[in-house]
Design an enzyme around this catalytic site. Structure first.
Site, PDB file in Angstrom:
ATOM      1  N   ARG A  51       0.794  -1.234   0.000  1.00 17.54           N
ATOM      2  CA  ARG A  51       0.000   0.000   0.000  1.00 17.54           C
ATOM      3  C   ARG A  51       0.828   1.288   0.000  1.00 17.54           C
ATOM      4  O   ARG A  51       0.299   2.376  -0.141  1.00 17.54           O
ATOM      5  CB  ARG A  51      -0.982  -0.011   1.184  1.00 17.54           C
ATOM      6  CG  ARG A  51      -2.168  -0.932   0.930  1.00 17.54           C
ATOM      7  CD  ARG A  51      -3.068  -1.021   2.133  1.00 17.54           C
ATOM      8  NE  ARG A  51      -2.465  -1.815   3.202  1.00 17.54           N
ATOM      9  CZ  ARG A  51      -2.918  -1.849   4.452  1.00 17.54           C
ATOM     10  NH1 ARG A  51      -3.977  -1.129   4.791  1.00 17.54           N
ATOM     11  NH2 ARG A  51      -2.330  -2.592   5.363  1.00 17.54           N
ATOM     12  N   GLY A  77       2.832 -14.803   6.146  1.00 19.35           N
ATOM     13  CA  GLY A  77       2.137 -14.309   7.337  1.00 19.35           C
ATOM     14  C   GLY A  77       3.047 -14.112   8.535  1.00 19.35           C
ATOM     15  O   GLY A  77       4.176 -14.606   8.572  1.00 19.35           O
TER      16      GLY A  77
HETATM   17  C1  UD1 Z   1      -1.040  -7.378  12.285  1.00 18.97           C
HETATM   18  C2  UD1 Z   1      -1.839  -8.271  13.233  1.00 18.97           C
HETATM   19  C3  UD1 Z   1      -3.045  -7.513  13.745  1.00 18.97           C
HETATM   20  C4  UD1 Z   1      -2.600  -6.241  14.426  1.00 18.97           C
HETATM   21  C5  UD1 Z   1      -1.778  -5.419  13.449  1.00 18.97           C
HETATM   22  C6  UD1 Z   1      -1.211  -4.219  14.132  1.00 18.97           C
HETATM   23  C7  UD1 Z   1      -1.483 -10.543  12.388  1.00 18.97           C
HETATM   24  C8  UD1 Z   1      -2.094 -11.674  11.675  1.00 18.97           C
HETATM   25  N1  UD1 Z   1      -2.254  -9.467  12.535  1.00 18.97           N
HETATM   26  O1  UD1 Z   1      -1.835  -7.142  11.147  1.00 18.97           O
HETATM   27  O2  UD1 Z   1      -3.774  -8.294  14.671  1.00 18.97           O
HETATM   28  O3  UD1 Z   1      -3.699  -5.509  14.869  1.00 18.97           O
HETATM   29  O4  UD1 Z   1      -0.660  -6.193  12.954  1.00 18.97           O
HETATM   30  O5  UD1 Z   1      -0.578  -3.393  13.198  1.00 18.97           O
HETATM   31  O6  UD1 Z   1      -0.366 -10.641  12.814  1.00 18.97           O
HETATM   32  N2  UD1 Z   1       5.459  -9.503   8.012  1.00 18.97           N
HETATM   33  C9  UD1 Z   1       6.499 -10.379   7.721  1.00 18.97           C
HETATM   34  N3  UD1 Z   1       6.245 -11.513   7.030  1.00 18.97           N
HETATM   35  C10 UD1 Z   1       5.003 -11.847   6.611  1.00 18.97           C
HETATM   36  C11 UD1 Z   1       3.948 -10.965   6.909  1.00 18.97           C
HETATM   37  C12 UD1 Z   1       4.206  -9.806   7.621  1.00 18.97           C
HETATM   38  O7  UD1 Z   1       7.643 -10.113   8.086  1.00 18.97           O
HETATM   39  O8  UD1 Z   1       4.879 -12.904   5.994  1.00 18.97           O
HETATM   40  C13 UD1 Z   1       5.746  -8.297   8.785  1.00 18.97           C
HETATM   41  C14 UD1 Z   1       5.397  -7.022   8.031  1.00 18.97           C
HETATM   42  O9  UD1 Z   1       6.534  -6.557   7.313  1.00 18.97           O
HETATM   43  C15 UD1 Z   1       5.033  -6.073   9.154  1.00 18.97           C
HETATM   44  C16 UD1 Z   1       4.494  -6.997  10.254  1.00 18.97           C
HETATM   45  O10 UD1 Z   1       4.928  -8.301   9.930  1.00 18.97           O
HETATM   46  O11 UD1 Z   1       6.160  -5.399   9.662  1.00 18.97           O
HETATM   47  C17 UD1 Z   1       2.976  -6.957  10.350  1.00 18.97           C
HETATM   48  O12 UD1 Z   1       2.438  -7.431   9.144  1.00 18.97           O
HETATM   49  P1  UD1 Z   1       1.155  -6.793   8.483  1.00 18.97           P
HETATM   50  O13 UD1 Z   1       0.845  -7.505   7.236  1.00 18.97           O
HETATM   51  O14 UD1 Z   1       1.327  -5.316   8.402  1.00 18.97           O
HETATM   52  O15 UD1 Z   1       0.053  -7.160   9.570  1.00 18.97           O
HETATM   53  P2  UD1 Z   1      -1.297  -6.418   9.809  1.00 18.97           P
HETATM   54  O16 UD1 Z   1      -2.235  -6.741   8.721  1.00 18.97           O
HETATM   55  O17 UD1 Z   1      -1.036  -5.001  10.077  1.00 18.97           O
END
Ligand code: UD1
Ligand code: CA
Length: 448
Positions: free
Chosen positions: A15, A77
């Site tokens: 995004r 995830g």
């Molecule tokens: C996540 C939480 C949500 C919380 C929110 C707060 C989960 C499933 N959900 O959602 O409950 O309210 O954060 O902001 O965890 N990332 C990785 N590898 C992946 C996916 C993500 O390293 O495969 C990292 C992203 O770079 C980021 C963080 O994890 O820094 C959070 O991921 P993001 O996809 O932003 O989670 P949210 O949808 O925000």
């Protein structure tokens, strides 16, 4: 108990609509990921582990030796991301503090409180919550009738009733390492095809183990960055936080909403910062300085009681009680000793101006070594570049440079010498000598 931080930074940040990985977008001049790294180090006292994936090479380059890296090949995830650390942390028996690289406003005190909550929790996990803010896609904290937490439900999977919950998951967790890896393996793929870290809450509850929460002190800390709009909001919040810090430490700001001070800046007491002033990089400012309005200072060292008005300074050194502006420009390597006065429209680069030297109007000084008590007349130019290389101008103590003098370098002006208005000086001038004309030649000193 020992704590190690694991920072999630592998996500793509779709995004942001950017070529640059999300976690490298600058916030107050510093790439996002640095904030979580710095906070993590302060909270745990240990070098953090950073999970990288999208744009991994660039992230490694930005962080260098500061951290340990763990690669997540495919972004399946947050649960999957944490599981990638199993090998590296297999032998670790303390607690793992999991945070995201896109939450730069989380404070040390807040995460320390979370770590403390988990330290006394008989169960395996504690997490940070926030209430009273816009949901922005936060997971909802689900509690049973007794008020105990039973699960976190992601917004996309939430029922209408769950969506109405206004207690949110910030995305920061402190987890018992010995429990974590086995729990993560029990996480099932979500309908979105991801392994959610948040599912470990339900797993703990099903094992009959308590989950604790710690709430953020200020809701703004929970501001996560998913879009450039969020980035601007975080920037405003960080700016306010930094400016408040300086005001509480004895710096006056005429209008703090129009002052931009990067986190690496240091200032001493009794400075006054006028509006539309930007102080960047590793700048240090001594006590009693008055800066701005309309000033940009980057990576400079400034002594005490200096006055800088409407000027642009980069990689320069100012000693004490230097006065400058309006409309001065200091470039790399400019060094102004105490009591130097620089009036309007001056530029100095790679040069030293000695104590008490004055340069009132319209001058360019490059590659020059100028002693103290020199008067540099209006319109003086060091002609330091011959099209191939740069040459040095040396001006000794007490020299008077007449208006509009061209100093064709390499050239040396001896102690106490004088150049006439409009002189083009292409040969060295002896101490005490008076030179005039084009090219400048000596004349007898008129006795007064
Ligand atoms: C996540 C939480 C949500 C919380 C929110 C707060 C989960 C499933 N959900 O959602 O409950 O309210 O954060 O902001 O965890 N990332 C990785 N590898 C992946 C996916 C993500 O390293 O495969 C990292 C992203 O770079 C980021 C963080 O994890 O820094 C959070 O991921 P993001 O996809 O932003 O989670 P949210 O949808 O925000
Ligand atoms: Ca997020």
């Amino acid at each position: 108990m020992e704590t190690i931080a694991l920072i999630l930074a592998a996500g793509q940040g779709t995004r942001m609509k950017s070529q640059l990985p999300k976690v490298l977008h600058p916030l107050m001049g510093v790439p996002l990921v640095h904030y979580s790294v710095e906070t993590a180090v302060k909270v745990t006292g240990n070098q953090p582990y950073v999970v990288i994936g999208h744009g991994a090479e660039q992230v490694v380059q930005a962080l260098g030796e500061e951290v340990h890296f763990i690669t997540q090949e495919q972004q399946l995830g947050t649960g999957h991301a944490v599981l990638q650390a199993e090998q590296a942390l297999m032998k670790f028996e303390g607690q793992v503090l999991v945070i995201s690289a896109d939450m730069p406003l989380l404070r040390v005190e807040t995460l320390a409180a979370l770590v403390q909550t988990q330290a006394v929790n008989p169960g395996p996990v504690s997490l940070l919550t926030v209430s009273g803010v816009e949901s922005r896609g936060f997971g909802r904290i689900i509690r049973n009738e007794q008020g105990s937490i039973t699960a976190i439900v992601e917004e996309a999977q939430a029922t209408l009733r769950e969506l109405a919950v206004q207690e949110y998951n910030v995305g920061a967790y402190c987890i018992n390492a010995r429990w974590l890896w086995a729990a993560l393996k029990k996480v099932k793929k979500s309908p979105k095809g991801e392994y959610y870290l948040t599912d470990i809450v339900q797993i703990a509850v099903e094992e009959g183990l308590p989950v604790q929460v710690s709430a953020v002190a200020e809701p703004v800390e929970a501001l996560g960055i998913n879009t450039r709009q969020h980035l601007a909001e975080a920037e405003a919040a960080m700016r306010t936080r930094i400016n408040t810090h300086w005001m509480l430490n004895g710096v006056t700001m005429i209008d703090p909403s129009r002052v931009y001070i990067e986190p690496g800046v240091k200032m001493e007491q009794d400075c006054t910062i006028w509006p539309d002033t930007y102080i960047k990089g590793k700048t240090e400012i001594g006590t009693g300085c008055e800066i701005g309005p309309n000033t940009i200072i980057e990576s400079c060292k400034i002594g005490k009681d200096c006055r800088i008005l409407a000027s642009v300074l980069e990689s320069a050194v100012l000693e004490d009680q230097v006065e400058m502006g309006p409309f001065c420009r200091l470039r790399k390597g400019a060094h102004l000793a105490s009591h130097v006065h620089m009036g309007n429209f001056g530029e100095v680069k790679d040069s030293y101006l000695g104590e008490g030297t004055k340069m009132g109007h319209f001058s360019y000084i490059g590659n020059a070594q100028i002693a103290g008590d020199v008067n540099i007349g209006a319109g003086t130019i060091t002609c330091n570049y011959d099209g191939v290389s740069k040459h040095t101008t040396i001006i000794e103590e007490g020299v008077f440079i007449g208006s509009d003098t061209m100093l064709v370098a390499p050239v040396k002006i001896g102690k106490g010498a004088t150049t006439g208005a409009g002189a083009v000086v292409n040969r060295d001038v002896a101490p005490g000598e008076v030179v005039v004309g084009v090219p400048a030649r000596p004349i007898k000193k008129v006795k007064s």
